[in-house]
Design a protein around this motif. Structure first.
Motif, PDB file in Angstrom:
ATOM      1  N   VAL A  16      51.847  54.430  49.773  1.00 19.13           N
ATOM      2  CA  VAL A  16      51.786  54.455  48.319  1.00 19.13           C
ATOM      3  C   VAL A  16      51.311  53.091  47.840  1.00 19.13           C
ATOM      4  N   SER A  17      50.300  53.083  46.986  1.00 22.74           N
ATOM      5  CA  SER A  17      49.827  51.829  46.405  1.00 22.74           C
ATOM      6  C   SER A  17      50.923  51.244  45.529  1.00 22.74           C
ATOM      7  N   THR A  18      51.126  49.950  45.640  1.00 25.13           N
ATOM      8  CA  THR A  18      52.141  49.300  44.829  1.00 25.13           C
ATOM      9  C   THR A  18      51.749  47.853  44.536  1.00 25.13           C
ATOM     10  N   THR A  77      50.431  58.960  53.968  1.00 21.31           N
ATOM     11  CA  THR A  77      49.673  57.818  53.469  1.00 21.31           C
ATOM     12  C   THR A  77      50.597  56.865  52.709  1.00 21.31           C
ATOM     13  N   TRP A 115      57.547  55.321  39.731  1.00 23.68           N
ATOM     14  CA  TRP A 115      56.446  54.988  40.631  1.00 23.68           C
ATOM     15  C   TRP A 115      56.241  56.004  41.757  1.00 23.68           C
ATOM     16  N   SER A 122      51.027  60.085  40.453  1.00 22.62           N
ATOM     17  CA  SER A 122      49.874  60.331  41.324  1.00 22.62           C
ATOM     18  C   SER A 122      49.223  58.993  41.658  1.00 22.62           C
ATOM     19  N   GLU A 123      48.394  59.001  42.678  1.00 20.55           N
ATOM     20  CA  GLU A 123      47.685  57.774  43.046  1.00 20.55           C
ATOM     21  C   GLU A 123      46.812  57.289  41.881  1.00 20.55           C
ATOM     22  N   ALA A 124      46.173  58.213  41.180  1.00 15.12           N
ATOM     23  CA  ALA A 124      45.339  57.840  40.038  1.00 15.12           C
ATOM     24  C   ALA A 124      46.174  57.180  38.941  1.00 15.12           C
ATOM     25  N   GLU A 125      47.362  57.699  38.689  1.00  9.67           N
ATOM     26  CA  GLU A 125      48.240  57.100  37.674  1.00  9.67           C
ATOM     27  C   GLU A 125      48.696  55.710  38.097  1.00  9.67           C
ATOM     28  N   ARG A 126      49.040  55.554  39.376  1.00  8.06           N
ATOM     29  CA  ARG A 126      49.444  54.234  39.876  1.00  8.06           C
ATOM     30  C   ARG A 126      48.304  53.238  39.751  1.00  8.06           C
ATOM     31  N   LEU A 127      47.104  53.640  40.126  1.00  8.42           N
ATOM     32  CA  LEU A 127      45.951  52.743  40.049  1.00  8.42           C
ATOM     33  C   LEU A 127      45.632  52.366  38.601  1.00  8.42           C
TER      34      LEU A 127
END
Length: 58
Positions: free
Chosen positions: A4-6, A2, A34, A38-43
């Protein structure tokens, strides 16, 4: 795999006063971590970036 949100917009310049990236608003530490967050931390970080950038511009 998947994506990574950025928040990166490819304007990678650190403001010497605020110590924030002028493009995305992240700190150097956030940028360095980054890929390990985790995805939650990035969001969670991405949620505060608009205000952070607005405050820097004010």
């Amino acid at each position: 795999m998947t994506a990574v949100s950025t928040p990166c917009i490819k304007i990678c310049v650190i403001d010497p006063v605020s110590k924030l990236c002028k493009g995305c608003g992240r700190t150097l530490a956030e940028i360095a971590q980054w890929g390990r967050l985790s995805e939650a931390e990035r969001l969670a970080i991405m949620a505060v970036l608009p205000k952070r950038l607005a405050d820097r511009r004010a």
